[in-house]
Design a protein around this motif. Structure first.
Motif, PDB file in Angstrom:
ATOM      1  N   ARG A  13      14.945 -24.582  -1.589  1.00 46.36           N
ATOM      2  CA  ARG A  13      15.383 -25.609  -1.062  1.00 46.36           C
ATOM      3  C   ARG A  13      14.069 -26.594  -1.304  1.00 46.36           C
ATOM      4  NH1 ARG A  13      16.205 -24.848   4.172  1.00 46.36           N
ATOM      5  NH2 ARG A  13      14.383 -25.528   4.934  1.00 46.36           N
ATOM      6  N   GLN A  14      13.784 -25.990  -2.488  1.00 43.63           N
ATOM      7  CA  GLN A  14      11.536 -27.240  -2.555  1.00 43.63           C
ATOM      8  C   GLN A  14      12.319 -27.015  -3.471  1.00 43.63           C
ATOM      9  OE1 GLN A  14       8.110 -27.010  -0.013  1.00 43.63           O
ATOM     10  NE2 GLN A  14       9.293 -26.630   1.934  1.00 43.63           N
ATOM     11  N   GLY A  15      12.970 -25.966  -4.940  1.00 45.20           N
ATOM     12  CA  GLY A  15      13.132 -25.667  -5.379  1.00 45.20           C
ATOM     13  C   GLY A  15      11.688 -25.009  -6.157  1.00 45.20           C
ATOM     14  N   LYS A  16      10.590 -24.729  -5.354  1.00 43.01           N
ATOM     15  CA  LYS A  16       9.431 -23.674  -5.356  1.00 43.01           C
ATOM     16  C   LYS A  16       9.554 -21.906  -5.409  1.00 43.01           C
ATOM     17  CE  LYS A  16       6.433 -26.814  -3.704  1.00 43.01           C
ATOM     18  NZ  LYS A  16       4.793 -27.073  -2.505  1.00 43.01           N
ATOM     19  N   VAL A  17       8.684 -21.587  -5.862  1.00 38.85           N
ATOM     20  CA  VAL A  17       8.393 -19.977  -5.450  1.00 38.85           C
ATOM     21  C   VAL A  17       7.468 -19.469  -5.325  1.00 38.85           C
ATOM     22  CG1 VAL A  17       8.171 -17.763  -6.866  1.00 38.85           C
ATOM     23  CG2 VAL A  17       9.570 -19.251  -8.226  1.00 38.85           C
ATOM     24  N   HIS A  18       7.640 -19.599  -3.738  1.00 42.17           N
ATOM     25  CA  HIS A  18       6.161 -18.652  -2.666  1.00 42.17           C
ATOM     26  C   HIS A  18       5.554 -17.981  -2.699  1.00 42.17           C
ATOM     27  CE1 HIS A  18       3.776 -19.824   0.805  1.00 42.17           C
ATOM     28  NE2 HIS A  18       3.986 -18.678   1.084  1.00 42.17           N
ATOM     29  N   ASP A  19       3.961 -17.234  -2.632  1.00 42.02           N
ATOM     30  CA  ASP A  19       3.844 -16.098  -2.709  1.00 42.02           C
ATOM     31  C   ASP A  19       3.630 -15.730  -1.912  1.00 42.02           C
ATOM     32  OD1 ASP A  19       3.375 -16.562  -6.327  1.00 42.02           O
ATOM     33  OD2 ASP A  19       1.427 -17.446  -5.926  1.00 42.02           O
ATOM     34  N   ILE A  20       3.544 -14.257  -1.696  1.00 47.56           N
ATOM     35  CA  ILE A  20       3.843 -13.372  -0.572  1.00 47.56           C
ATOM     36  C   ILE A  20       2.566 -12.437  -1.216  1.00 47.56           C
ATOM     37  CG2 ILE A  20       5.475 -11.693   0.550  1.00 47.56           C
ATOM     38  CD1 ILE A  20       5.961 -14.391   1.065  1.00 47.56           C
ATOM     39  N   PHE A  21       2.223 -12.118  -0.078  1.00 50.95           N
ATOM     40  CA  PHE A  21       1.654 -10.837   0.194  1.00 50.95           C
ATOM     41  C   PHE A  21       1.752 -10.171   0.785  1.00 50.95           C
ATOM     42  CE2 PHE A  21      -2.956 -13.631  -1.408  1.00 50.95           C
ATOM     43  CZ  PHE A  21      -1.908 -13.137  -2.235  1.00 50.95           C
ATOM     44  N   LEU A  22       1.497  -8.685   1.740  1.00 52.83           N
ATOM     45  CA  LEU A  22       1.523  -8.033   2.297  1.00 52.83           C
ATOM     46  C   LEU A  22       0.578  -7.587   3.245  1.00 52.83           C
ATOM     47  CD1 LEU A  22       4.665  -6.369   1.183  1.00 52.83           C
ATOM     48  CD2 LEU A  22       4.729  -7.917   2.184  1.00 52.83           C
ATOM     49  N   MET A  23       0.785  -7.517   4.201  1.00 53.53           N
ATOM     50  CA  MET A  23      -0.150  -7.400   5.330  1.00 53.53           C
ATOM     51  C   MET A  23      -0.076  -6.597   5.875  1.00 53.53           C
ATOM     52  SD  MET A  23      -3.873  -8.111   6.011  1.00 53.53           S
ATOM     53  CE  MET A  23      -3.898  -9.938   6.598  1.00 53.53           C
ATOM     54  N   VAL A  24      -1.292  -5.228   5.610  1.00 52.06           N
ATOM     55  CA  VAL A  24      -0.698  -3.791   6.018  1.00 52.06           C
ATOM     56  C   VAL A  24      -1.782  -3.220   6.849  1.00 52.06           C
ATOM     57  CG1 VAL A  24      -0.772  -1.754   4.804  1.00 52.06           C
ATOM     58  CG2 VAL A  24      -0.512  -3.473   3.598  1.00 52.06           C
ATOM     59  N   GLU A  25      -0.775  -2.850   8.273  1.00 51.30           N
ATOM     60  CA  GLU A  25      -1.638  -1.806   9.345  1.00 51.30           C
ATOM     61  C   GLU A  25      -2.559  -0.353   8.817  1.00 51.30           C
ATOM     62  OE1 GLU A  25      -3.217  -2.472  12.471  1.00 51.30           O
ATOM     63  OE2 GLU A  25      -3.423  -1.203  12.822  1.00 51.30           O
ATOM     64  N   MET A  26      -4.278  -0.606   8.920  1.00 51.88           N
ATOM     65  CA  MET A  26      -4.844  -0.152   8.332  1.00 51.88           C
ATOM     66  C   MET A  26      -5.789   0.520   9.365  1.00 51.88           C
ATOM     67  SD  MET A  26      -4.731  -0.084   4.530  1.00 51.88           S
ATOM     68  CE  MET A  26      -5.192   1.877   4.482  1.00 51.88           C
ATOM     69  N   GLY A  27      -5.503   0.134  10.702  1.00 52.13           N
ATOM     70  CA  GLY A  27      -6.401   0.574  12.030  1.00 52.13           C
ATOM     71  C   GLY A  27      -6.751  -0.334  12.859  1.00 52.13           C
ATOM     72  N   ASP A  28      -7.147  -1.605  12.496  1.00 56.94           N
ATOM     73  CA  ASP A  28      -7.310  -2.873  13.704  1.00 56.94           C
ATOM     74  C   ASP A  28      -6.161  -3.113  14.524  1.00 56.94           C
ATOM     75  OD1 ASP A  28      -9.335  -4.374  14.246  1.00 56.94           O
ATOM     76  OD2 ASP A  28      -8.134  -5.761  13.484  1.00 56.94           O
ATOM     77  N   GLN A  29      -4.863  -2.936  14.674  1.00 58.04           N
ATOM     78  CA  GLN A  29      -3.784  -2.792  15.244  1.00 58.04           C
ATOM     79  C   GLN A  29      -3.880  -4.608  15.777  1.00 58.04           C
ATOM     80  OE1 GLN A  29      -2.848   0.062  17.779  1.00 58.04           O
ATOM     81  NE2 GLN A  29      -4.000   1.543  15.947  1.00 58.04           N
ATOM     82  N   ARG A  30      -4.152  -5.300  14.672  1.00 55.58           N
ATOM     83  CA  ARG A  30      -3.438  -6.517  15.245  1.00 55.58           C
ATOM     84  C   ARG A  30      -2.142  -6.371  13.787  1.00 55.58           C
ATOM     85  NH1 ARG A  30      -7.463 -12.161  14.374  1.00 55.58           N
ATOM     86  NH2 ARG A  30      -6.485 -11.817  11.690  1.00 55.58           N
ATOM     87  N   GLU A  31      -2.445  -7.459  13.331  1.00 55.31           N
ATOM     88  CA  GLU A  31      -1.133  -7.027  12.550  1.00 55.31           C
ATOM     89  C   GLU A  31      -1.096  -6.479  11.173  1.00 55.31           C
ATOM     90  OE1 GLU A  31      -4.043  -8.315  11.744  1.00 55.31           O
ATOM     91  OE2 GLU A  31      -4.363 -10.770   9.928  1.00 55.31           O
ATOM     92  N   GLY A  32      -0.020  -6.260  10.996  1.00 51.76           N
ATOM     93  CA  GLY A  32       0.117  -5.655   9.661  1.00 51.76           C
ATOM     94  C   GLY A  32       1.919  -4.371   9.746  1.00 51.76           C
TER      95      GLY A  32
END
Ligand SMILES: *Cc1c(COP(=O)(O)O)cnc(C)c1O
Length: 373
Positions: free
Chosen positions: A114-133
């Motif tokens: 809608r804004q005529g943009k490309v938004h960059d994505i990083f994927l967050m991986v869960e590696m043991g902290d048990q918070r996000e990912g």
């Protein structure tokens, strides 16, 4: 001068950033400076950029807005997965965001189109902290999904450690993150500009082990702001522990006998022992409380003992001659206290810049430098 206040020494923040940037450069790792603990304070963010941070990261869109309104044009990444209700603003104000939810990525893509943009994505991986990912086994599918979606571009993967669980990043975990980056690129092509290894808790790993693999970025807040390793609380060699000072004012000087007061009302064995040994003879009240700071996060100056805190009062014991009403007391603070103090409407921020230095030249030339106000 108004009290309570946080005094911020920008030259120390710049110096801390520069020290880490220099040390990590030799390891092939850049510093993304995290401004969430200072609520996106623009002058503090600028000090981090002037110290050589390549970009900024924030957890909250409101803080990103504050940075943008102050005129910062550097890359800003949202490190908390975007709220579905905020995707339009995320695309407007942030160059990239860390993500864990397919529905949010789809909404970001729609907002970007809608804004005529490309938004960059990083994927967050869960590696043991048990918070996000995202589970490591799901990252490949998710990456392919993002790569095929117009409006977004997959630019990196990252992991986060020691936030919820206090589990520190091991060399094995970091190697697993590098392998995952390679696996993603086998499926999607060489798209990963950034492999972000974690936060300040990664510094012992980043500075001590021999191979950093694919990791080329760390997101650093606490170490740059407070000069400490979050897992041990110990000062990092060569860094300033005292860029922030909390200043509070005595509002009751405790006329009469502290001994009598403490023994009759508080009477904890530890406090009574201090009184018996004449290490406390005054009870003092300061004009700030739990609403302003995390009282447990104040480091007591020599001769001062923490007694307790309520919403608006901090009670301390002192020894020697009583302090006068209006006296200012200065405290070093930890991350939790800093975070709350910087967000408290009743605490002023007072900036100092004892050794103004010319900022490091930025090859991209994308950072406009701010004047101090
Ligand atoms: C807060 C945060 C950081 C920065 O952590 P520090 O311990 O302050 O360095 C990095 N990444 C994420 C995802 C965070 O939430």
């Amino acid at each position: 001068m108004s009290c309570p206040r946080v005094e911020v020494d920008l030259s120390k923040i710049r110096g801390n950033t520069r020290t880490l940037v220099e040390r990590l450069k030799g390891r092939g790792i850049g510093v993304t400076a995290v401004t969430k603990a200072v609520c996106g304070h623009p002058a503090i963010a600028q000090a981090m950029l002037d110290g050589g941070a390549v970009s900024l990261a924030e957890a909250r869109l409101s803080n990103v807005r504050r940075l943008r309104q102050a005129g910062l044009t550097c890359p800003i990444t949202l490190i908390r997965t975007p709220l579905l209700s905020q995707v339009y603003g995320v695309v407007q104000l942030c160059d990239a965001s860390y993500n864990t939810e397919p529905s949010v990525i789809t909404a970001l893509a729609a907002a970007a189109l809608r804004q005529g943009k490309v938004h960059d994505i990083f994927l967050m991986v869960e590696m043991g902290d048990q918070r996000e990912g995202i589970k490591p086994s799901d990252v490949g599918d998710m990456a392919r999904h993002v790569v095929g979606m117009p409006g977004v571009a997959l630019k990196g993967i990252g992991a986060n450690f020691a936030c919820l669980s206090g589990i520190s990043p091991t060399d094995a975990k970091m190697r697993a993150l590098s392998s995952l980056a390679n696996a993603v690129e086998r499926q999607c092509g060489a798209v990963l500009r950034t492999v972000s290894g974690g936060n300040s808790a990664n510094l012992p790993w980043a500075l001590e082990v021999h191979a950093t693999g694919r990791v080329n970025d760390l997101r650093i807040g606490e170490a740059v702001l407070l000069g400490v390793d979050p897992l041990t609380g110990r000062q990092i060699e060569g860094m300033h522990r005292d860029a922030f000072t909390l200043v509070a004012e005595v509002i009751e000087a405790g006329a009469g006998s502290a001994r009598q007061f403490f023994q009759n009302t508080i009477g904890t064995p530890a406090i009574n022992q201090l009184i018996r040994n004449a290490l406390i003879n005054n009870k003092i009240i300061l004009g700030l409380g739990q609403q302003d700071i995390d009282a447990a996060g104040l480091l007591m100056p020599p001769g001062v003992t923490f007694i307790g805190a309520t919403s608006d009062h901090l009670v301390i014991g002192t020894r020697g001659t009583p302090l006068r009403v209006g006296t200012e007391i200065r405290f070093q603070i930890n991350y939790a206290a800093l975070m709350r103090a910087m967000a408290a409407p009743d605490i002023q921020t007072k900036l100092r810049d004892d050794q103004p230095e010319p900022p490091i030249h930025k090859p991209q030339g994308s950072n406009r430098h701010l004047a101090l106000t």
